[in-house]
Design a protein around this motif. Structure first.
Motif, mmCIF file in Angstrom:
data_model
loop_
_atom_site.group_PDB
_atom_site.id
_atom_site.type_symbol
_atom_site.label_atom_id
_atom_site.label_comp_id
_atom_site.label_asym_id
_atom_site.label_seq_id
_atom_site.Cartn_x
_atom_site.Cartn_y
_atom_site.Cartn_z
ATOM 1 N N VAL A 1 0.953 -1.190 -0.385
ATOM 2 C CA VAL A 1 0.338 -0.194 -0.106
ATOM 3 C C VAL A 1 0.705 1.221 -0.014
ATOM 4 C CG1 VAL A 1 -2.215 -0.917 1.097
ATOM 5 C CG2 VAL A 1 -0.323 -0.379 2.969
ATOM 6 N N THR A 2 0.464 2.163 -0.620
ATOM 7 C CA THR A 2 1.342 4.135 -0.531
ATOM 8 C C THR A 2 0.064 4.340 0.275
ATOM 9 O OG1 THR A 2 2.398 3.307 -2.072
ATOM 10 C CG2 THR A 2 1.456 5.328 -1.685
ATOM 11 N N PHE A 3 0.342 4.906 0.989
ATOM 12 C CA PHE A 3 0.137 5.867 2.543
ATOM 13 C C PHE A 3 0.265 7.955 1.747
ATOM 14 C CE2 PHE A 3 0.288 3.225 5.336
ATOM 15 C CZ PHE A 3 -0.607 2.835 5.401
ATOM 16 N N SER A 4 -0.937 8.018 1.241
ATOM 17 C CA SER A 4 -0.969 9.914 1.194
ATOM 18 C C SER A 4 -2.129 10.615 1.851
ATOM 19 C CB SER A 4 -1.700 9.716 -0.049
ATOM 20 O OG SER A 4 -2.804 8.724 -0.390
ATOM 21 N N ALA A 5 -1.074 11.018 2.032
ATOM 22 C CA ALA A 5 -2.088 12.829 2.868
ATOM 23 C C ALA A 5 -3.370 13.227 2.470
ATOM 24 C CB ALA A 5 -1.541 13.969 2.838
ATOM 25 N N GLN A 6 -4.716 13.043 3.432
ATOM 26 C CA GLN A 6 -5.998 13.270 3.296
ATOM 27 C C GLN A 6 -6.172 15.066 3.495
ATOM 28 O OE1 GLN A 6 -7.742 10.570 2.211
ATOM 29 N NE2 GLN A 6 -5.753 9.629 1.852
ATOM 30 N N LEU A 7 -5.504 15.048 4.153
ATOM 31 C CA LEU A 7 -5.504 16.751 4.402
ATOM 32 C C LEU A 7 -4.169 17.832 4.672
ATOM 33 C CD1 LEU A 7 -5.638 16.991 8.151
ATOM 34 C CD2 LEU A 7 -6.470 15.337 7.640
ATOM 35 N N SER A 8 -4.083 18.166 4.887
ATOM 36 C CA SER A 8 -2.442 18.866 4.797
ATOM 37 C C SER A 8 -2.561 19.159 5.776
ATOM 38 C CB SER A 8 -2.903 21.185 4.263
ATOM 39 O OG SER A 8 -3.987 21.550 4.699
ATOM 40 N N GLY A 9 -1.254 19.701 6.105
ATOM 41 C CA GLY A 9 -0.595 19.590 7.708
ATOM 42 C C GLY A 9 0.987 19.239 7.917
ATOM 43 N N ARG A 10 1.933 18.997 9.337
ATOM 44 C CA ARG A 10 2.941 18.923 8.921
ATOM 45 C C ARG A 10 3.068 17.840 10.133
ATOM 46 N NH1 ARG A 10 5.999 19.810 14.120
ATOM 47 N NH2 ARG A 10 4.026 21.068 15.089
ATOM 48 N N VAL A 11 4.109 17.566 9.439
ATOM 49 C CA VAL A 11 4.710 15.409 10.101
ATOM 50 C C VAL A 11 5.665 15.437 11.105
ATOM 51 C CG1 VAL A 11 5.869 13.177 9.538
ATOM 52 C CG2 VAL A 11 5.174 14.750 7.657
ATOM 53 N N GLU A 12 3.921 14.915 12.207
ATOM 54 C CA GLU A 12 5.012 15.299 13.385
ATOM 55 C C GLU A 12 5.588 14.179 14.360
ATOM 56 O OE1 GLU A 12 1.830 15.331 17.092
ATOM 57 O OE2 GLU A 12 2.286 17.462 17.183
ATOM 58 N N ARG A 13 5.189 12.682 13.310
ATOM 59 C CA ARG A 13 5.755 11.568 13.993
ATOM 60 C C ARG A 13 5.903 10.668 12.562
ATOM 61 N NH1 ARG A 13 2.872 6.503 17.530
ATOM 62 N NH2 ARG A 13 5.028 5.443 17.065
ATOM 63 N N LEU A 14 7.322 10.228 13.057
ATOM 64 C CA LEU A 14 7.675 8.959 11.421
ATOM 65 C C LEU A 14 8.592 8.008 12.381
ATOM 66 C CD1 LEU A 14 7.553 9.048 8.731
ATOM 67 C CD2 LEU A 14 9.779 9.383 8.367
ATOM 68 N N ALA A 15 7.386 6.895 11.983
ATOM 69 C CA ALA A 15 7.202 5.299 12.744
ATOM 70 C C ALA A 15 8.993 4.876 13.200
ATOM 71 C CB ALA A 15 6.394 4.074 12.192
ATOM 72 N N GLY A 16 9.464 4.970 11.393
ATOM 73 C CA GLY A 16 10.807 4.480 11.303
ATOM 74 C C GLY A 16 11.390 4.864 9.767
ATOM 75 N N GLU A 17 12.505 3.968 9.028
ATOM 76 C CA GLU A 17 13.158 4.245 8.277
ATOM 77 C C GLU A 17 12.836 2.994 7.251
ATOM 78 O OE1 GLU A 17 14.947 6.391 7.331
ATOM 79 O OE2 GLU A 17 14.784 7.415 9.852
ATOM 80 N N GLU A 18 13.162 3.360 5.905
ATOM 81 C CA GLU A 18 12.871 2.216 5.156
ATOM 82 C C GLU A 18 13.983 0.699 6.107
ATOM 83 O OE1 GLU A 18 12.968 5.661 2.465
ATOM 84 O OE2 GLU A 18 14.289 5.161 4.407
ATOM 85 N N GLY A 19 12.996 0.006 5.383
ATOM 86 C CA GLY A 19 13.308 -1.807 5.935
ATOM 87 C C GLY A 19 12.695 -1.905 7.809
ATOM 88 N N ALA A 20 12.197 -1.350 8.011
ATOM 89 C CA ALA A 20 11.651 -1.361 9.811
ATOM 90 C C ALA A 20 10.734 -2.322 9.114
ATOM 91 C CB ALA A 20 11.816 0.232 10.204
ATOM 92 N N GLY A 21 10.463 -3.106 10.299
ATOM 93 C CA GLY A 21 8.825 -3.735 10.330
ATOM 94 C C GLY A 21 8.191 -3.372 11.357
ATOM 95 N N PHE A 22 7.083 -3.687 11.472
ATOM 96 C CA PHE A 22 5.710 -3.079 12.263
ATOM 97 C C PHE A 22 5.034 -4.342 12.316
ATOM 98 C CE2 PHE A 22 8.218 1.591 11.541
ATOM 99 C CZ PHE A 22 8.470 0.860 12.382
ATOM 100 N N ALA A 23 3.937 -4.230 13.402
ATOM 101 C CA ALA A 23 2.856 -5.268 13.307
ATOM 102 C C ALA A 23 0.904 -3.941 12.964
ATOM 103 C CB ALA A 23 2.431 -5.082 15.147
ATOM 104 N N LYS A 24 0.536 -5.047 12.633
ATOM 105 C CA LYS A 24 -0.841 -4.268 12.368
ATOM 106 C C LYS A 24 -1.125 -3.052 13.053
ATOM 107 C CE LYS A 24 -5.482 -5.388 10.492
ATOM 108 N NZ LYS A 24 -6.893 -6.528 10.796
ATOM 109 N N ASP A 25 -1.636 -2.265 12.898
ATOM 110 C CA ASP A 25 -2.508 -1.024 13.895
ATOM 111 C C ASP A 25 -1.329 0.027 13.918
ATOM 112 O OD1 ASP A 25 -4.946 -1.595 12.996
ATOM 113 O OD2 ASP A 25 -4.944 -2.984 14.272
ATOM 114 N N THR A 26 0.277 -0.636 14.076
ATOM 115 C CA THR A 26 0.477 0.296 14.468
ATOM 116 C C THR A 26 0.945 2.120 13.401
ATOM 117 O OG1 THR A 26 2.763 -1.327 14.795
ATOM 118 C CG2 THR A 26 3.299 0.847 14.635
#
Length: 380
Positions: A50-75
């Protein structure tokens, strides 16, 4: 000792090459009917991406990790600043509370008009007696002479209070809908992982200001991989869901089996190809975007009859492949033309061998073909 060994061989009428041939394991060449296959190139892709895209304008406050980082569902993978939306929600809640108070007041006024019409408390200045005089003398007289209608006046008053009640209820619903809209926007400020996977590509950093429609990151399930191949329409007839075909991966040149997972129902009208997806075994050493090949049987071409031998029988002289053929008591190196690999252990031979030939299965390294003469003794 070595001289005695050579003398014994000479007495038996054998050559050194023949003795070495006797030590090697013989193998009788067999021919098989091989279906004609076509090798097609494809690309390794994730099973889900999936490719996430912004649904509204705003400032990025949090980014979970870098490329290759794994995450569980609903993170939560990406979160935008939502202070403005929270302020709008508090304002909408206040409007809803005001609308609720207005609705309750309208209900009370309607019930009072329904059960206690024209009560003395409605008279201006608290004039109870004049109001009672009007109720008992003035209005009946006016109704009698046709100048007014108490029934119509009462219905009009009830309708007016009922309209106020409906307006208050609609205002409450409007305030509730506004809160729901703000809640939906608040949910759009965060992007959660829809399944367990890894970040494959990110397009933003913390602090960036994004606009609606701007790509944020790509998230994929790399545990299950597939090969996507554009198959010519004439070859699709040999495929069906569940059929296994040989596949060669670009990583370490490994050959594995791939299973047909999906065959698209329509063909490309310009290229006349059908997209087919092949499942790869779990834990296959490859990654999305890498090159891969699959072999698909061509039913329009008759099968070929080819000799198949183990790879261990091949001997390389520079870039030329050959095999040691056993003919009576001598062995000879015969050049062959190699076809395609049938599996990890066997290879097909296009020319140079025929059914019934006997070859050495595992030639001893460093040996030569033909008759070998005894070495000359060295005197010291």
């Amino acid at each position: 000792m070595f001289k005695q060994f050579l003398n014994t061989i000479t007495l038996l009428g054998l050559s050194m090459g023949a003795c070495i041939a006797l030590a090697a394991e013989p193998y009788t060449v067999r021919e098989y009917s091989i279906p004609t296959t076509v090798t097609l190139g494809g690309t390794v892709v994730p099973y889900k991406e999936v490719t996430f895209s912004a649904q509204l304008s705003g400032r990025v406050e949090r980014l979970a990790g870098e490329e290759g980082a794994g995450f569980a569902k609903d993170t939560v993978l990406v979160a935008l600043n939502n202070n403005e939306l929270l302020a709008q929600r508090r304002s909408a809640i206040a409007q809803m509370m005001n609308a609720d108070a207005t609705l309750r007041n309208a209900n009370v006024q309607y019930n009072r008009e329904l059960w206690s019409p024209n009560s003395p408390t409605q008279a201006p200045g608290g004039m109870g007696m004049p109001n009672m005089f009007d109720q008992f003398f003035t209005k009946p007289a006016s109704d009698f002479f046709g100048q007014s209608s108490s029934f119509l006046d009462r219905q009009a008053d009830l309708h007016r209070y009922g309209t106020q009640t409906e307006q208050a209820r609609n205002a409450l619903l409007q305030a509730q809908s506004q809160i729901e809209q703000i809640d939906a926007k608040l949910r759009d400020t965060v992007s959660k992982a829809p399944f367990e996977g890894v970040i494959t590509k990110k397009f933003i950093e913390v602090g960036d200001t994004v606009q609606p429609g701007q790509a944020l990151l790509q998230f994929a399930d790399t545990k299950y991989l597939q090969i996507v191949v554009d198959v010519p329409a004439r070859l699709v007839a040999s495929l069906s869901v569940g059929v296994r075909v040989p596949a060669r991966l670009d990583v370490a040149n490994q050959v594995i089996e791939a299973r047909v997972a999906q065959i698209f129902p329509t063909a490309d009208p310009q290229r006349h190809t059908v997209t087919v997806k092949f499942d790869l075994p779990i834990s296959t050493r490859t990654g999305p975007g890498q090159y891969a090949q699959v072999e698909i049987q061509d039913l329009t071409i008759p099968p070929q009859t080819l000799a198949i031998i183990p790879k261990t029988a091949l001997v390389w002289r520079g870039s030329l492949p050959g095999v040691y053929v056993l003919e009576r008591e001598r062995r000879a190196l015969r050049l062959v033309r190699i076809g395609r690999e049938m599996d990890a252990q066997n290879v097909s031979i296009l020319s140079g061998l025929k059914a019934g030939d006997t070859i050495e299965l595992s030639p001893i390294p460093g040996t030569t073909s033909g008759w070998v003469s005894a070495p000359t003794e060295t005197h010291q």
